[in-house]
Design a protein around this motif. Structure first.
Motif, PDB file in Angstrom:
ATOM      1  N   SER A  31       0.827  -1.205   0.000  1.00 33.43           N
ATOM      2  CA  SER A  31       0.000   0.000   0.000  1.00 33.43           C
ATOM      3  C   SER A  31       0.862   1.256   0.000  1.00 33.43           C
ATOM      4  O   SER A  31       0.409   2.321  -0.427  1.00 33.43           O
ATOM      5  CB  SER A  31      -0.940   0.014   1.208  1.00 33.43           C
ATOM      6  N   ALA A  32       2.091   1.144   0.475  1.00 27.06           N
ATOM      7  CA  ALA A  32       2.997   2.292   0.470  1.00 27.06           C
ATOM      8  C   ALA A  32       4.428   1.824   0.694  1.00 27.06           C
ATOM      9  O   ALA A  32       4.663   0.744   1.253  1.00 27.06           O
ATOM     10  CB  ALA A  32       2.618   3.302   1.564  1.00 27.06           C
ATOM     11  N   LEU A  33       5.365   2.651   0.254  1.00 25.90           N
ATOM     12  CA  LEU A  33       6.791   2.373   0.467  1.00 25.90           C
ATOM     13  C   LEU A  33       7.373   3.557   1.229  1.00 25.90           C
ATOM     14  O   LEU A  33       7.058   4.717   0.953  1.00 25.90           O
ATOM     15  CB  LEU A  33       7.500   2.187  -0.872  1.00 25.90           C
ATOM     16  N   HIS A  34       8.231   3.248   2.188  1.00 25.01           N
ATOM     17  CA  HIS A  34       8.838   4.278   3.028  1.00 25.01           C
ATOM     18  C   HIS A  34      10.353   4.256   2.862  1.00 25.01           C
ATOM     19  O   HIS A  34      10.960   3.187   2.776  1.00 25.01           O
ATOM     20  CB  HIS A  34       8.531   4.014   4.496  1.00 25.01           C
ATOM     21  N   TRP A  35      10.946   5.431   2.841  1.00 26.08           N
ATOM     22  CA  TRP A  35      12.399   5.559   2.966  1.00 26.08           C
ATOM     23  C   TRP A  35      12.694   6.157   4.335  1.00 26.08           C
ATOM     24  O   TRP A  35      12.137   7.196   4.715  1.00 26.08           O
ATOM     25  CB  TRP A  35      12.973   6.439   1.864  1.00 26.08           C
ATOM     26  N   LEU A  36      13.602   5.482   5.056  1.00 22.48           N
ATOM     27  CA  LEU A  36      13.951   5.866   6.417  1.00 22.48           C
ATOM     28  C   LEU A  36      15.435   6.158   6.491  1.00 22.48           C
ATOM     29  O   LEU A  36      16.233   5.615   5.714  1.00 22.48           O
ATOM     30  CB  LEU A  36      13.610   4.724   7.386  1.00 22.48           C
ATOM     31  N   GLN A  37      15.817   7.012   7.456  1.00 19.52           N
ATOM     32  CA  GLN A  37      17.222   7.362   7.653  1.00 19.52           C
ATOM     33  C   GLN A  37      17.591   7.132   9.108  1.00 19.52           C
ATOM     34  O   GLN A  37      16.833   7.514  10.017  1.00 19.52           O
ATOM     35  CB  GLN A  37      17.444   8.830   7.297  1.00 19.52           C
ATOM     36  N   GLN A  38      18.746   6.508   9.314  1.00 16.47           N
ATOM     37  CA  GLN A  38      19.224   6.272  10.678  1.00 16.47           C
ATOM     38  C   GLN A  38      20.673   6.708  10.786  1.00 16.47           C
ATOM     39  O   GLN A  38      21.550   6.133  10.147  1.00 16.47           O
ATOM     40  CB  GLN A  38      19.088   4.802  11.061  1.00 16.47           C
ATOM     41  N   HIS A  39      20.915   7.727  11.619  1.00 13.53           N
ATOM     42  CA  HIS A  39      22.287   8.168  11.865  1.00 13.53           C
ATOM     43  C   HIS A  39      22.909   7.275  12.934  1.00 13.53           C
ATOM     44  O   HIS A  39      22.186   6.690  13.755  1.00 13.53           O
ATOM     45  CB  HIS A  39      22.303   9.635  12.305  1.00 13.53           C
ATOM     46  N   GLY A  41      24.055   5.552  16.064  1.00 17.59           N
ATOM     47  CA  GLY A  41      23.622   5.707  17.448  1.00 17.59           C
ATOM     48  C   GLY A  41      22.291   6.401  17.611  1.00 17.59           C
ATOM     49  O   GLY A  41      21.851   6.655  18.743  1.00 17.59           O
ATOM     50  N   GLY A  42      21.637   6.695  16.499  1.00 19.43           N
ATOM     51  CA  GLY A  42      20.417   7.474  16.585  1.00 19.43           C
ATOM     52  C   GLY A  42      19.163   6.707  16.245  1.00 19.43           C
ATOM     53  O   GLY A  42      19.232   5.562  15.790  1.00 19.43           O
ATOM     54  N   GLY A  43      18.055   7.358  16.440  1.00 17.65           N
ATOM     55  CA  GLY A  43      16.779   6.766  16.074  1.00 17.65           C
ATOM     56  C   GLY A  43      16.564   6.825  14.571  1.00 17.65           C
ATOM     57  O   GLY A  43      17.422   7.273  13.809  1.00 17.65           O
ATOM     58  N   ILE A  44      15.424   6.372  14.144  1.00 20.08           N
ATOM     59  CA  ILE A  44      15.095   6.291  12.725  1.00 20.08           C
ATOM     60  C   ILE A  44      14.091   7.374  12.380  1.00 20.08           C
ATOM     61  O   ILE A  44      13.095   7.563  13.098  1.00 20.08           O
ATOM     62  CB  ILE A  44      14.523   4.904  12.387  1.00 20.08           C
ATOM     63  N   VAL A  45      14.374   8.067  11.287  1.00 18.45           N
ATOM     64  CA  VAL A  45      13.519   9.165  10.844  1.00 18.45           C
ATOM     65  C   VAL A  45      12.906   8.809   9.501  1.00 18.45           C
ATOM     66  O   VAL A  45      13.596   8.282   8.623  1.00 18.45           O
ATOM     67  CB  VAL A  45      14.343  10.464  10.709  1.00 18.45           C
ATOM     68  N   SER A  46      11.639   9.098   9.338  1.00 17.92           N
ATOM     69  CA  SER A  46      10.975   8.851   8.067  1.00 17.92           C
ATOM     70  C   SER A  46      11.290   9.991   7.108  1.00 17.92           C
ATOM     71  O   SER A  46      11.082  11.160   7.417  1.00 17.92           O
ATOM     72  CB  SER A  46       9.468   8.749   8.296  1.00 17.92           C
ATOM     73  N   LEU A  47      11.822   9.639   5.928  1.00 20.23           N
ATOM     74  CA  LEU A  47      12.129  10.651   4.914  1.00 20.23           C
ATOM     75  C   LEU A  47      10.968  10.830   3.935  1.00 20.23           C
ATOM     76  O   LEU A  47      10.579  11.950   3.616  1.00 20.23           O
ATOM     77  CB  LEU A  47      13.379  10.239   4.128  1.00 20.23           C
ATOM     78  N   PHE A  48      10.483   9.715   3.427  1.00 18.85           N
ATOM     79  CA  PHE A  48       9.421   9.761   2.429  1.00 18.85           C
ATOM     80  C   PHE A  48       8.457   8.598   2.637  1.00 18.85           C
ATOM     81  O   PHE A  48       8.847   7.532   3.092  1.00 18.85           O
ATOM     82  CB  PHE A  48       9.988   9.610   0.999  1.00 18.85           C
ATOM     83  N   MET A  49       7.212   8.850   2.240  1.00 21.25           N
ATOM     84  CA  MET A  49       6.246   7.773   2.078  1.00 21.25           C
ATOM     85  C   MET A  49       5.663   7.920   0.682  1.00 21.25           C
ATOM     86  O   MET A  49       5.192   8.996   0.322  1.00 21.25           O
ATOM     87  CB  MET A  49       5.141   7.859   3.119  1.00 21.25           C
ATOM     88  N   LEU A  50       5.730   6.838  -0.106  1.00 22.55           N
ATOM     89  CA  LEU A  50       5.323   6.896  -1.509  1.00 22.55           C
ATOM     90  C   LEU A  50       4.327   5.804  -1.808  1.00 22.55           C
ATOM     91  O   LEU A  50       4.486   4.675  -1.355  1.00 22.55           O
ATOM     92  CB  LEU A  50       6.522   6.637  -2.425  1.00 22.55           C
ATOM     93  N   SER A  51       3.332   6.122  -2.614  1.00 23.61           N
ATOM     94  CA  SER A  51       2.502   5.060  -3.180  1.00 23.61           C
ATOM     95  C   SER A  51       2.515   5.117  -4.706  1.00 23.61           C
ATOM     96  O   SER A  51       2.079   4.166  -5.369  1.00 23.61           O
ATOM     97  CB  SER A  51       1.075   5.148  -2.667  1.00 23.61           C
ATOM     98  N   SER A  52       3.010   6.218  -5.253  1.00 23.61           N
ATOM     99  CA  SER A  52       3.160   6.331  -6.703  1.00 23.61           C
ATOM    100  C   SER A  52       4.053   7.519  -7.016  1.00 23.61           C
ATOM    101  O   SER A  52       4.218   8.419  -6.187  1.00 23.61           O
ATOM    102  CB  SER A  52       1.804   6.521  -7.391  1.00 23.61           C
ATOM    103  N   GLY A  53       4.638   7.511  -8.210  1.00 21.39           N
ATOM    104  CA  GLY A  53       5.329   8.678  -8.739  1.00 21.39           C
ATOM    105  C   GLY A  53       6.618   9.057  -8.031  1.00 21.39           C
ATOM    106  O   GLY A  53       7.503   8.235  -7.842  1.00 21.39           O
TER     107      GLY A  53
END
Lengths: 108, 112
Positions: A30-38, A40-52
């Motif tokens: 239903s959706a794809l997410h790109w996440l970033q983790q520095h 020693g750090g937590g995870i941050v959501s960069l993008f959520m995509l379902s198209s385009g």
């Protein structure tokens, strides 16, 4: 069997280079997410995509639903972009599959 | 600013101890998740909850239990900690449907 495959696993770039990280998946989503983790750090959501395509600053994310493939691009890379980037897909309403991550190191 | 807050950043426990990891979100999300993250293994789902008092086992529930008495709080319990439960534990939440996934800052648990 990995439902989400990322490539490359490790990536070293010089500051200013254009970077592409790829993600392929094998399930209906239903959706794809790109996440970033520095480190020693937590995870941050960069993008959520379902198209385009989506753009935020120097980051661009694209998805091709028919080919079950997504890419994350970083233009004019900077050392502060050094992090692990994780692709995640949402399936079955509430659940997520995660890629194993791409470790990016941008050298000054 | 939306937040998922985990009670401890670092925790050191002894083998056999009962361990509680707390997670609170302020976004009124229905779904909450507990993951553990180990080098080379990525994120693995321990349990998730889709409503108050509702829970479902993830991929690696053995040795863990969870509690969700209030919508904003999701607790992970290690009934009798073992050394192979030394790991980074991450709590996450999301709304129904296509909502974004929000993570806490993680708890690095060491079991000695």
């Amino acid at each position: 069997k990995n439902e989400v495959e990322q490539s490359p696993q490790n990536l070293t770039a010089q500051e200013g280079e254009f970077i592409t990280i790829n993600c392929s998946y094998s399930v209906g989503i239903s959706a794809l997410h790109w996440l970033q983790q520095h480190p020693g750090g937590g995870i941050v959501s960069l993008f959520m995509l379902s198209s385009g395509k989506k753009k935020h600053g120097r980051l661009i994310a694209t998805i091709n639903i028919q080919e079950k493939h997504s890419s994350l691009h970083i233009t004019a890379s900077h050392p502060r972009d050094s992090a692990v980037y994780i692709c995640a897909v949402r399936y079955n309403f509430n659940k997520f599959y995660f890629g194993s991550g791409t470790k990016l190191n941008v050298k000054p | 600013d939306v937040k998922v807050t985990q009670s401890s950043r670092y925790l050191v426990k002894r083998t056999g101890e009962k361990v509680f990891l707390e997670c609170v979100q302020d976004m009124d999300h229905e779904n909450m998740f507990w993951y553990r993250q180990d080098p080379g293994l990525g994120l693995r789902l321990i349990y998730f909850s889709y409503d108050v008092k509702m829970k479902e086992k993830g991929d690696i529930p053995e040795g863990y239990s969870v509690s969700r008495e209030k919508k904003e709080r999701f607790s992970l319990i290690l009934e009798s900690a073992s050394t192979n439960q030394t790991s980074m534990y991450l709590c996450a939440s999301s709304s129904e449907g296509r909502g974004k996934l929000f993570f806490g800052s993680g708890t690095q648990l060491s079991v000695l």
